[in-house]
Scaffold this motif. Structure first.
Motif, PDB file in Angstrom:
ATOM      1  N   LEU A 239       0.812  -1.220   0.000  1.00 11.87           N
ATOM      2  CA  LEU A 239       0.000   0.000   0.000  1.00 11.87           C
ATOM      3  C   LEU A 239       0.848   1.274   0.000  1.00 11.87           C
ATOM      4  CD1 LEU A 239      -2.808   1.236   0.001  1.00 11.87           C
ATOM      5  CD2 LEU A 239      -2.804   1.078   2.507  1.00 11.87           C
ATOM      6  N   PRO A 240       1.811   1.422   0.918  1.00 14.01           N
ATOM      7  CA  PRO A 240       2.628   2.651   0.862  1.00 14.01           C
ATOM      8  C   PRO A 240       3.453   2.773  -0.418  1.00 14.01           C
ATOM      9  CG  PRO A 240       3.483   1.115   2.517  1.00 14.01           C
ATOM     10  CD  PRO A 240       2.150   0.592   2.098  1.00 14.01           C
ATOM     11  N   MET A 242       2.566   1.661  -3.412  1.00 15.15           N
ATOM     12  CA  MET A 242       1.634   2.089  -4.449  1.00 15.15           C
ATOM     13  C   MET A 242       1.230   3.557  -4.249  1.00 15.15           C
ATOM     14  SD  MET A 242       1.317  -0.375  -6.564  1.00 15.15           S
ATOM     15  CE  MET A 242      -0.111   0.074  -7.525  1.00 15.15           C
ATOM     16  N   THR A 243       1.081   3.960  -2.995  1.00 16.45           N
ATOM     17  CA  THR A 243       0.759   5.369  -2.706  1.00 16.45           C
ATOM     18  C   THR A 243       1.884   6.284  -3.173  1.00 16.45           C
ATOM     19  OG1 THR A 243      -0.528   4.691  -0.762  1.00 16.45           O
ATOM     20  CG2 THR A 243       0.136   7.001  -0.876  1.00 16.45           C
ATOM     21  N   LEU A 244       3.124   5.846  -2.941  1.00 21.09           N
ATOM     22  CA  LEU A 244       4.288   6.612  -3.391  1.00 21.09           C
ATOM     23  C   LEU A 244       4.302   6.731  -4.914  1.00 21.09           C
ATOM     24  CD1 LEU A 244       7.014   7.990  -2.710  1.00 21.09           C
ATOM     25  CD2 LEU A 244       8.082   5.731  -2.887  1.00 21.09           C
ATOM     26  N   MET A 246       1.690   6.497  -6.937  1.00 27.47           N
ATOM     27  CA  MET A 246       0.588   7.361  -7.368  1.00 27.47           C
ATOM     28  C   MET A 246       0.902   8.840  -7.111  1.00 27.47           C
ATOM     29  SD  MET A 246      -2.976   5.319  -6.620  1.00 27.47           S
ATOM     30  CE  MET A 246      -2.648   4.850  -4.946  1.00 27.47           C
ATOM     31  N   SER A 247       1.519   9.113  -5.969  1.00 28.86           N
ATOM     32  CA  SER A 247       1.895  10.504  -5.659  1.00 28.86           C
ATOM     33  C   SER A 247       2.918  11.023  -6.664  1.00 28.86           C
ATOM     34  CB  SER A 247       2.456  10.598  -4.234  1.00 28.86           C
ATOM     35  OG  SER A 247       1.490  10.196  -3.290  1.00 28.86           O
ATOM     36  N   ASN A 250       1.172  11.780  -9.870  1.00 26.33           N
ATOM     37  CA  ASN A 250       0.468  13.076  -9.789  1.00 26.33           C
ATOM     38  C   ASN A 250       1.437  14.253  -9.964  1.00 26.33           C
ATOM     39  OD1 ASN A 250      -2.215  12.437  -9.562  1.00 26.33           O
ATOM     40  ND2 ASN A 250      -2.148  12.165  -7.346  1.00 26.33           N
ATOM     41  N   MET A 279      -5.366   8.150 -11.984  1.00 22.09           N
ATOM     42  CA  MET A 279      -5.637   7.479 -10.713  1.00 22.09           C
ATOM     43  C   MET A 279      -6.471   6.210 -10.934  1.00 22.09           C
ATOM     44  SD  MET A 279      -4.000   9.019  -8.414  1.00 22.09           S
ATOM     45  CE  MET A 279      -2.783   9.285  -9.725  1.00 22.09           C
ATOM     46  N   MET A 283      -5.292   2.599  -9.789  1.00 15.25           N
ATOM     47  CA  MET A 283      -6.157   1.847  -8.874  1.00 15.25           C
ATOM     48  C   MET A 283      -6.579   0.518  -9.488  1.00 15.25           C
ATOM     49  SD  MET A 283      -6.359   3.346  -6.006  1.00 15.25           S
ATOM     50  CE  MET A 283      -7.670   2.335  -5.306  1.00 15.25           C
TER      51      MET A 283
END
Length: 578
Positions: A239-240, A242-244, A246-247, A250, A279, A283
């Motif tokens: 999760l972190p 993938m968050t990194l 995605m960030s 962006n 996104m 996702m």
């Protein structure tokens, strides 16, 4: 896993879920496009009417999204739960009709795990399949196309981002999938140790083995916990990461999009829509990763359940079953029986030959492990003989439908089993249509009426396993349940062992005097000579071989094995002096 689901879910519900999800994805993909138009044609130009017009469309599309999502969730939930319900029902049905051989191959603890935990894994993946597995690929393709339409140059970012995501997902699956598969076998082991500890708690306390059993459980518990901790730590790390990603995506879109907007090569609304599609693409990859990680565990569960369904019974049903129910007189014959357990090197029974007719009693006696219970298990066809034949009412049990065969047999097993509920409910297992008078008559014969009257009569509450009764009381209630059934053959498998000599004698005397029992064949397995002495025929077993057949007096005079049993019990003061 598709094989497991076949014929257990409604195909129309699946199609409906797919259609609803397709509608949800289409409306989700359309919303960013409307947002882009709202900003470009309404906000940027100050056209209020256009804002209201596009805003109205967005409300309608959002409402449709909610409707489609609700329909998909409803059908997906109903389908997955129906699949779970049907799987549990089919496993339970399979277990009820298993032969003892098949049951022994799987084991009680493993069957419980397969019926609960394994089914739950399949349910969860079925729900994910009708949600994520449909949503992710459609969204991925649709969002990629829409993003390309908004700005072809910006889509080059995905050439960098997507390979990174694929590598992350690949690493996670490499480490997580084997651990997920291992969790099912470790759950089996944990259930086995826990179940043994619960059922054997009295023995554990009696031998002061509490510490040993606690250590044994701790080993299984720690093994399961360590495995679960590793696999969920790996999943949590995704999760972190993938968050990194995605960030970072962006930031890259904002930086490159800002330059394009500054150069007037791209409207602001297009960049906002592009970010939303980006996104959605990322996702979609995350959802696919979740599905691909959990599918192997569900596949392992499906294989374990399918193994239960694939167990081939050797107890096949006859093509033209014989009728053992409508016969003039009861009969039981053992014709030179030879039987061995599955995989055993030597037979458990050899040379058993005896013939009983209506009104006669057969007793079986022998040392521990001689094969007494094994012989009684051949009568209701819990196992099949290797050679020879077991005949009930004149017909080979292999030529009779199992349900019809067991309908003419009343069995009291070695271990008295009572079910939670009222005494009436337990007794009606023998005959659901029996009257109260018949129930009390059976209790009288079983010498159980007195202590039942002292309680609440037929409404006496029975705890799980009959734990609110003593061993002797449970045996007498189990005997009463069998007597309620109108059968051709009554089998009492060492079911007088917990009775005192007086109660034993009174019960056997009541059996001999009962009109219904006098028309049937009675089989008694006993350890005490006093229990079997008045039988019409006594089979003496030793190491699985029939070493004697006759009356008490005949065997006492001519059979050395039987004399040894009698002499050993006379010394202990427990044998008959006849």
């Amino acid at each position: 896993m598709l094989k497991i689901a076949k014929n257990r879910v409604s195909i129309w519900a699946v199609i409906g879920a797919i259609l609803f999800m397709t509608g949800q994805v289409i409306t989700n993909l359309y919303l960013p496009n409307l947002t882009s138009d709202l900003v470009n044609d309404g906000v940027a130009t100050g056209d209020v009417s256009m804002i209201w017009q596009i805003g109205g469309k967005m409300l309608v599309v959002s409402f449709l999204t909610v409707i489609f999502a609700f329909g998909n969730v409803l059908l997906a939930a109903r389908t997955s739960q129906t699949l779970g319900k049907n799987l549990r029902k089919d496993i339970y049905k399979k277990v009820l009709y298993m032969s003892n051989d098949e049951f022994d191959q799987v084991g009680t603890s493993s069957l419980i795990t397969r019926t609960t935990n394994d089914v739950m894994q399949i349910q969860n993946v079925a729900m994910m399949a009708l949600r994520m597995m449909i949503m992710a690929p459609i969204t991925l393709i649709g969002a990629s196309f829409m993003a390309y339409q908004k700005d072809a140059e910006l889509t080059g970012i995905f050439l960098v981002v997507i390979p990174i995501i694929i590598v992350v997902i690949g690493v996670v699956m490499y480490f997580a999938v084997p651990l997920f598969k291992a969790m099912q076998s470790k759950t089996d082991r944990l259930n086995l140790v826990f179940r043994e500890g619960l059922t054997g708690v009295r023995v554990i306390r009696a031998f002061i083995r509490d510490k040993f059993e606690q250590d044994r459980f701790d080993v299984a518990n720690k093994d399961y916990t360590d495995n679960a901790r590793r696999v969920f730590s790996i999943m949590a790390a995704m999760l972190p990461i993938m968050t990194l990603v995605m960030s970072g995506t962006n930031i890259a879109i904002t930086w490159m999009g800002g330059h394009l907007i500054a150069n007037q090569s791209m409207p602001v609304g297009n960049m906002l829509a592009f970010m939303t599609y980006a996104m959605q693409i990322l996702m979609s990859f995350m959802m696919l990763a979740m599905v691909f990680v959990f599918i192997p565990r569900a596949q392992a569960s499906a294989e374990r359940i399918q193994k239960v369904f694939d167990l081939e019974t050797r107890l096949t049903e006859p093509e033209q079953p014989r009728d053992v129910q409508n016969v003039a007189a009861a009969a039981l014959d053992f014709d030179q029986i030879v039987f061995r357990y599955h995989g055993a090197e030597k037979p458990a029974l050899t040379g058993v030959d005896a013939h009983l007719r209506s009104g006669q009693t057969l007793a079986i006696i022998g040392g521990t492990g001689a094969g007494k219970s094994t012989l009684t298990n051949l009568i209701p066809r819990f196992y099949d003989v290797e050679s020879g034949a077991v005949k009930v009412n004149g017909y080979n049990v292999k030529d009779v439908a199992k349900m019809a065969l067991q309908d003419v047999i009343a069995l009291v097993p070695q271990k008295a089993v009572l079910f939670k509920g009222t005494l009436r409910e337990n007794l009606l297992y023998g005959n659901p249509e029996a009257s109260d008078e018949q129930l009390w008559h059976a209790l009288e014969i079983a010498q159980a009426a007195d202590f039942i009257r002292e309680n609440d009569g037929l409404e006496t509450f029975v705890e799980q396993g009959g734990n609110n009764f003593s061993g002797g009381q449970k045996q007498r209630l189990a005997i009463a349940r069998a007597l309620v059934k109108k059968a051709s053959i009554y089998i009492f498998d060492d079911s007088f062992s917990a009775l005192d000599f007086k109660t034993d004698a009174l019960l056997r005397q009541a059996l001999r005097q009962d009109a219904t029992i006098q028309k049937a064949v009675v089989v008694i397995v006993g350890q005490r000579v006093s229990t079997v002495a008045d039988a019409d025929q006594i089979i003496v077993l030793e190491d699985g071989k029939m070493v004697g057949l006759g009356t008490h007096q005949e065997l006492k005079a001519n059979n050395e094995t039987y004399r040894e049993i009698v002499d050993s019990q006379i010394k202990e003061g427990s044998a008959t002096n006849e």
